[in-house]
Design a protein around this motif. Structure first.
Motif, PDB file in Angstrom:
ATOM      1  N   TYR A 111       0.851  -1.187   0.000  1.00 19.00           N
ATOM      2  CA  TYR A 111       0.000   0.000   0.000  1.00 19.00           C
ATOM      3  C   TYR A 111       0.893   1.245   0.000  1.00 19.00           C
ATOM      4  O   TYR A 111       1.835   1.341   0.804  1.00 19.00           O
ATOM      5  N   PHE A 112       0.582   2.193  -0.875  1.00 19.06           N
ATOM      6  CA  PHE A 112       1.399   3.390  -1.001  1.00 19.06           C
ATOM      7  C   PHE A 112       0.505   4.628  -1.055  1.00 19.06           C
ATOM      8  O   PHE A 112      -0.646   4.557  -1.493  1.00 19.06           O
ATOM      9  N   GLY A 113       1.069   5.741  -0.623  1.00 19.24           N
ATOM     10  CA  GLY A 113       0.336   6.997  -0.670  1.00 19.24           C
ATOM     11  C   GLY A 113       1.271   8.161  -0.907  1.00 19.24           C
ATOM     12  O   GLY A 113       2.501   8.013  -0.948  1.00 19.24           O
ATOM     13  N   VAL A 114       0.687   9.357  -1.040  1.00 13.22           N
ATOM     14  CA  VAL A 114       1.448  10.557  -1.352  1.00 13.22           C
ATOM     15  C   VAL A 114       1.170  11.624  -0.303  1.00 13.22           C
ATOM     16  O   VAL A 114       0.008  11.859   0.072  1.00 13.22           O
ATOM     17  N   THR A 115       2.230  12.256   0.205  1.00 10.33           N
ATOM     18  CA  THR A 115       2.108  13.444   1.039  1.00 10.33           C
ATOM     19  C   THR A 115       2.863  14.570   0.343  1.00 10.33           C
ATOM     20  O   THR A 115       3.474  14.368  -0.714  1.00 10.33           O
ATOM     21  N   SER A 116       2.847  15.745   0.955  1.00  7.58           N
ATOM     22  CA  SER A 116       3.570  16.862   0.359  1.00  7.58           C
ATOM     23  C   SER A 116       5.072  16.671   0.418  1.00  7.58           C
ATOM     24  O   SER A 116       5.826  17.399  -0.220  1.00  7.58           O
ATOM     25  N   PHE A 117       5.543  15.662   1.196  1.00  3.38           N
ATOM     26  CA  PHE A 117       6.973  15.393   1.305  1.00  3.38           C
ATOM     27  C   PHE A 117       7.417  14.225   0.434  1.00  3.38           C
ATOM     28  O   PHE A 117       8.600  13.983   0.299  1.00  3.38           O
ATOM     29  N   GLY A 118       6.484  13.472  -0.110  1.00  2.00           N
ATOM     30  CA  GLY A 118       6.866  12.344  -0.939  1.00  2.00           C
ATOM     31  C   GLY A 118       5.952  11.155  -0.762  1.00  2.00           C
ATOM     32  O   GLY A 118       4.793  11.286  -0.339  1.00  2.00           O
ATOM     33  N   GLU A 147      -1.334  15.565  -6.652  1.00  2.00           N
ATOM     34  CA  GLU A 147      -0.990  14.517  -7.597  1.00  2.00           C
ATOM     35  C   GLU A 147      -1.132  13.147  -6.947  1.00  2.00           C
ATOM     36  O   GLU A 147      -0.914  12.987  -5.747  1.00  2.00           O
ATOM     37  N   SER A 148      -1.497  12.136  -7.735  1.00  2.00           N
ATOM     38  CA  SER A 148      -1.688  10.788  -7.225  1.00  2.00           C
ATOM     39  C   SER A 148      -0.661   9.849  -7.842  1.00  2.00           C
ATOM     40  O   SER A 148       0.171  10.260  -8.647  1.00  2.00           O
ATOM     41  N   LEU A 149      -0.722   8.592  -7.427  1.00  2.00           N
ATOM     42  CA  LEU A 149       0.200   7.580  -7.939  1.00  2.00           C
ATOM     43  C   LEU A 149      -0.447   6.813  -9.075  1.00  2.00           C
ATOM     44  O   LEU A 149      -1.657   6.577  -9.079  1.00  2.00           O
ATOM     45  N   ILE A 150       0.371   6.410 -10.023  1.00  2.00           N
ATOM     46  CA  ILE A 150      -0.073   5.551 -11.119  1.00  2.00           C
ATOM     47  C   ILE A 150       0.829   4.325 -11.131  1.00  2.00           C
ATOM     48  O   ILE A 150       2.053   4.452 -11.172  1.00  2.00           O
ATOM     49  N   GLU A 151       0.232   3.148 -11.072  1.00  2.00           N
ATOM     50  CA  GLU A 151       1.017   1.921 -11.103  1.00  2.00           C
ATOM     51  C   GLU A 151       1.172   1.437 -12.540  1.00  2.00           C
ATOM     52  O   GLU A 151       0.199   1.348 -13.279  1.00  2.00           O
ATOM     53  N   ILE A 152       2.406   1.164 -12.900  1.00 12.97           N
ATOM     54  CA  ILE A 152       2.695   0.565 -14.201  1.00 12.97           C
ATOM     55  C   ILE A 152       3.025  -0.901 -13.952  1.00 12.97           C
ATOM     56  O   ILE A 152       4.041  -1.223 -13.325  1.00 12.97           O
TER      57      ILE A 152
END
Length: 325
Positions: A111-118, A147-152
């Motif tokens: 599980y991954f997420g995004v904050t303003s630091f990375g 911005e969000s994450l995109i999995e390739i």
């Protein structure tokens, strides 16, 4: 605090909305963002603000309200705050970023997420949140926090079959490699039926028989999906003269022109074996001769010009030419 956000349930049968959870700032967080449905019947999500974390500067401890990660159980309408985000950097494992806006479940189960630091990683087994490095993986300077994450994710791949029809002799070894490197499981099928004891990317018969003749495919699977190869046609029975000549025509030497090394390329899975090699110049002078199995010849000391090469194989001799530059 009113306006911190809610979780709503929409009933498509009655076209009605029902408020299930109301967020309340420091306790659960505020400004809920993305959620995802996990395999355990729960929803996981992040709030961009709220929660309580602590940072110490010059021996003075301050509180922060940098967002939360929560778990919601629809069956019981229960919500639990699992993590308070914060910018405290000592010890490093307390630094988990600030103001999260996105979380997702990758195909690998992580599980991954995004904050303003990375980017951060969440482990639902122990509810831990970590950054991939002590100070996170910084976003680009011009990146927007929304911005969000995109999995390739790459499904199993394989090399194109240059030759897809084979006629091996009965009671001889035969193998065919699909040349795959990213599958986790393989299922070979003959004429649509699963072939037992073939569980790798290499179809292998120590002693192939007439009963093994058929049309074969390989189903390769990984966390991203399933790939089925093109059909491999196998007819057990020794090759005739015309077919053997066709195979020998596929033998090549490269690079041509050659500089330091000349390599021999045989038709893939043709069962042709090189047992000797003779190279002569245009005057008929032999400059190289070997009666052993060989795959390449060093040509660095050859004079520039055109050379004849004869490969002795277990299926007959092959004749060719190459240029030494």
């Amino acid at each position: 605090m009113p306006g911190d956000g809610t979780i709503l349930e929409f009933d498509i049968n009655t076209n009605t909305l029902t408020k299930k959870i109301e967020f309340n700032g420091d306790n659960l967080g505020s400004g809920p963002q993305a959620t995802f449905n996990a395999d355990n019947g729960k929803l996981y999500g992040v709030c961009q603000n709220g929660g309580i974390s602590y940072v110490t500067i010059n021996d003075v401890t301050y509180t922060e309200h940098r967002g939360t990660l929560f778990e919601y159980t629809p069956a019981t309408n229960a919500i639990t705050k699992l993590h308070d985000f914060g910018t405290q950097q000592n010890p490093p494992n307390l630094f988990t970023g600030a103001n999260p806006n996105y979380i997702m479940r990758a195909s690998t189960g992580n599980y991954f997420g995004v904050t303003s630091f990375g980017v951060f990683q969440f482990n639902p087994a122990d509810n831990s949140v970590i950054m991939p490095t002590p100070f996170g993986t910084p976003l680009p300077p011009n990146a927007n926090v929304t911005e969000s994450l995109i999995e390739i994710c790459r499904k199993p791949s394989y090399h194109e079959f240059v030759t897809d029809t084979f006629n091996p002799c009965e009671n001889t070894p035969f193998s065919f490699d699909v040349q795959n490197t990213n599958a986790t499981s393989y299922v070979w099928k003959k004429n649509g039926e699963v072939v037992p004891f073939q569980s790798s990317g290499i179809l292998s018969f120590p002693n192939i028989t007439v009963a093994d003749s058929g049309n074969y495919t390989c189903e390769m699977e990984n966390e991203c999906g399933i790939t089925v190869t093109t059909v491999l046609h196998i007819t057990v029975g020794c090759l005739g003269i015309d077919e053997m000549d066709a195979y020998k025509k596929l033998i090549t030497v490269y690079p041509n022109p050659a500089k330091d090394v000349l390599s021999i390329k045989l038709p893939y899975n043709s069962n042709i074996k090189v047992t000797g090699c003779t190279i002569s110049n245009m005057l008929g002078q032999v400059v190289f001769k070997s009666n052993e199995e060989i795959a390449q010849v060093e040509t660095a000391n050859y004079a520039k010009g055109v050379y004849n090469i004869v490969l002795k194989t277990d299926k007959g001799n092959w004749f060719g030419k190459f240029i030494k530059e």
